[in-house]
Write a protein that holds these residues in place. Structure first.
Motif, PDB file in Angstrom:
ATOM      1  N   VAL A 141     102.400 115.808  11.438  1.00 22.41           N
ATOM      2  CA  VAL A 141     102.805 115.802  10.028  1.00 22.41           C
ATOM      3  C   VAL A 141     103.337 117.180   9.641  1.00 22.41           C
ATOM      4  CG1 VAL A 141     101.944 115.667   7.654  1.00 22.41           C
ATOM      5  CG2 VAL A 141     101.285 113.912   9.334  1.00 22.41           C
ATOM      6  N   LYS A 142     102.578 118.219   9.994  1.00 18.24           N
ATOM      7  CA  LYS A 142     102.976 119.592   9.661  1.00 18.24           C
ATOM      8  C   LYS A 142     104.331 119.946  10.275  1.00 18.24           C
ATOM      9  CE  LYS A 142     101.636 124.370  10.291  1.00 18.24           C
ATOM     10  NZ  LYS A 142     100.945 125.252  11.197  1.00 18.24           N
ATOM     11  N   ASP A 143     104.560 119.482  11.513  1.00 17.97           N
ATOM     12  CA  ASP A 143     105.813 119.782  12.208  1.00 17.97           C
ATOM     13  C   ASP A 143     106.965 118.870  11.781  1.00 17.97           C
ATOM     14  OD1 ASP A 143     104.422 121.748  13.541  1.00 17.97           O
ATOM     15  OD2 ASP A 143     104.235 120.614  15.418  1.00 17.97           O
ATOM     16  N   GLY A 144     106.694 117.907  10.898  1.00 19.62           N
ATOM     17  CA  GLY A 144     107.747 117.035  10.385  1.00 19.62           C
ATOM     18  C   GLY A 144     108.063 115.821  11.238  1.00 19.62           C
ATOM     19  N   HIS A 145     107.232 115.529  12.238  1.00 19.45           N
ATOM     20  CA  HIS A 145     107.479 114.372  13.102  1.00 19.45           C
ATOM     21  C   HIS A 145     106.974 113.072  12.485  1.00 19.45           C
ATOM     22  CE1 HIS A 145     108.853 116.894  16.352  1.00 19.45           C
ATOM     23  NE2 HIS A 145     107.783 117.656  16.197  1.00 19.45           N
ATOM     24  N   ILE A 146     106.004 113.187  11.594  1.00 20.87           N
ATOM     25  CA  ILE A 146     105.480 112.028  10.866  1.00 20.87           C
ATOM     26  C   ILE A 146     105.571 112.342   9.380  1.00 20.87           C
ATOM     27  CG2 ILE A 146     103.426 110.645  10.351  1.00 20.87           C
ATOM     28  CD1 ILE A 146     102.514 111.003  13.200  1.00 20.87           C
ATOM     29  N   LYS A 147     106.162 111.419   8.627  1.00 18.52           N
ATOM     30  CA  LYS A 147     106.290 111.592   7.180  1.00 18.52           C
ATOM     31  C   LYS A 147     105.077 110.990   6.486  1.00 18.52           C
ATOM     32  CE  LYS A 147     111.254 111.182   7.547  1.00 18.52           C
ATOM     33  NZ  LYS A 147     112.403 110.312   7.296  1.00 18.52           N
ATOM     34  N   THR A 148     104.629 111.670   5.440  1.00 22.39           N
ATOM     35  CA  THR A 148     103.499 111.178   4.652  1.00 22.39           C
ATOM     36  C   THR A 148     103.906 111.092   3.190  1.00 22.39           C
ATOM     37  OG1 THR A 148     102.627 113.387   4.225  1.00 22.39           O
ATOM     38  CG2 THR A 148     101.787 112.240   6.172  1.00 22.39           C
ATOM     39  N   ARG A 149     103.087 110.411   2.422  1.00 25.99           N
ATOM     40  CA  ARG A 149     103.207 110.391   0.960  1.00 25.99           C
ATOM     41  C   ARG A 149     101.893 110.914   0.408  1.00 25.99           C
ATOM     42  NH1 ARG A 149     106.269 104.856  -0.831  1.00 25.99           N
ATOM     43  NH2 ARG A 149     108.125 105.224   0.422  1.00 25.99           N
ATOM     44  N   GLN A 150     101.992 111.750  -0.584  1.00 29.84           N
ATOM     45  CA  GLN A 150     100.784 112.292  -1.207  1.00 29.84           C
ATOM     46  C   GLN A 150     100.248 111.316  -2.244  1.00 29.84           C
ATOM     47  OE1 GLN A 150      98.936 114.943  -0.478  1.00 29.84           O
ATOM     48  NE2 GLN A 150     100.306 115.367   1.225  1.00 29.84           N
ATOM     49  N   THR A 151      98.946 111.108  -2.207  1.00 29.45           N
ATOM     50  CA  THR A 151      98.267 110.282  -3.201  1.00 29.45           C
ATOM     51  C   THR A 151      97.118 111.102  -3.772  1.00 29.45           C
ATOM     52  OG1 THR A 151      96.657 109.334  -1.665  1.00 29.45           O
ATOM     53  CG2 THR A 151      98.792 108.206  -1.848  1.00 29.45           C
ATOM     54  N   VAL A 152      96.428 110.553  -4.747  1.00 32.55           N
ATOM     55  CA  VAL A 152      95.306 111.275  -5.339  1.00 32.55           C
ATOM     56  C   VAL A 152      94.171 111.475  -4.346  1.00 32.55           C
ATOM     57  CG1 VAL A 152      95.797 110.655  -7.720  1.00 32.55           C
ATOM     58  CG2 VAL A 152      94.379 109.158  -6.336  1.00 32.55           C
ATOM     59  N   VAL A 153      94.109 110.652  -3.316  1.00 26.29           N
ATOM     60  CA  VAL A 153      93.049 110.791  -2.313  1.00 26.29           C
ATOM     61  C   VAL A 153      93.523 111.557  -1.080  1.00 26.29           C
ATOM     62  CG1 VAL A 153      91.792 108.751  -3.062  1.00 26.29           C
ATOM     63  CG2 VAL A 153      93.560 108.535  -1.317  1.00 26.29           C
ATOM     64  N   GLY A 154      94.753 112.030  -1.079  1.00 26.59           N
ATOM     65  CA  GLY A 154      95.272 112.787   0.050  1.00 26.59           C
ATOM     66  C   GLY A 154      96.505 112.128   0.650  1.00 26.59           C
ATOM     67  N   PRO A 155      96.968 112.666   1.775  1.00 29.97           N
ATOM     68  CA  PRO A 155      98.180 112.118   2.380  1.00 29.97           C
ATOM     69  C   PRO A 155      97.923 110.747   3.017  1.00 29.97           C
ATOM     70  CG  PRO A 155      97.251 113.792   3.810  1.00 29.97           C
ATOM     71  CD  PRO A 155      96.438 113.790   2.549  1.00 29.97           C
ATOM     72  N   VAL A 156      98.923 109.883   2.896  1.00 28.64           N
ATOM     73  CA  VAL A 156      98.877 108.592   3.590  1.00 28.64           C
ATOM     74  C   VAL A 156     100.155 108.442   4.399  1.00 28.64           C
ATOM     75  CG1 VAL A 156      97.360 107.431   1.944  1.00 28.64           C
ATOM     76  CG2 VAL A 156      99.835 107.307   1.634  1.00 28.64           C
ATOM     77  N   ILE A 157     100.058 107.663   5.446  1.00 29.60           N
ATOM     78  CA  ILE A 157     101.191 107.421   6.327  1.00 29.60           C
ATOM     79  C   ILE A 157     101.559 105.951   6.174  1.00 29.60           C
ATOM     80  CG2 ILE A 157     101.984 107.441   8.725  1.00 29.60           C
ATOM     81  CD1 ILE A 157      99.752 109.617   9.178  1.00 29.60           C
ATOM     82  N   MET A 158     102.817 105.707   5.856  1.00 26.03           N
ATOM     83  CA  MET A 158     103.283 104.350   5.620  1.00 26.03           C
ATOM     84  C   MET A 158     103.336 103.559   6.933  1.00 26.03           C
ATOM     85  SD  MET A 158     103.431 104.830   2.492  1.00 26.03           S
ATOM     86  CE  MET A 158     103.933 103.206   1.974  1.00 26.03           C
ATOM     87  N   ARG A 159     103.166 102.256   6.825  1.00 28.01           N
ATOM     88  CA  ARG A 159     103.199 101.380   7.991  1.00 28.01           C
ATOM     89  C   ARG A 159     104.503 101.540   8.765  1.00 28.01           C
ATOM     90  NH1 ARG A 159     101.999  95.720   6.448  1.00 28.01           N
ATOM     91  NH2 ARG A 159     104.022  95.854   5.453  1.00 28.01           N
TER      92      ARG A 159
END
Length: 75
Positions: free
Chosen positions: A31-49
């Motif tokens: 995630v940090k290196d940009g290989h996996i995209k996340t979305r920020q939510t109130v409970v933290g980052p989530v990764i879409m299906r």
């Protein structure tokens, strides 16, 4: 029978690590290196299906009858 976890819309980092067969620290690094995209939510980052499915399709397939240790993956 499909894996019920893959029916989810989004995944926590821990769930993504389980599905992808990687340690959660590896997922955080990807995630940090940009290989996996996340979305920020109130409970933290989530990764879409769709991200999970993309990574599953890009992972190298190891032949079951290959002798020796597993092949190393770029993930």
């Amino acid at each position: 029978m499909p894996d019920p976890i893959l029916e989810q819309f989004c995944f926590t980092v821990t769930q993504a690590a389980k599905v992808l067969g990687r340690h959660k620290s590896t997922i955080y690094r990807l995630v940090k290196d940009g290989h996996i995209k996340t979305r920020q939510t109130v409970v933290g980052p989530v990764i879409m299906r769709s991200e999970i499915m993309r990574h599953l399709s890009e992972m190298p397939v190891e032949p079951e009858d290959r002798p020796g240790p597993p092949l190393h993956s770029p993930w």
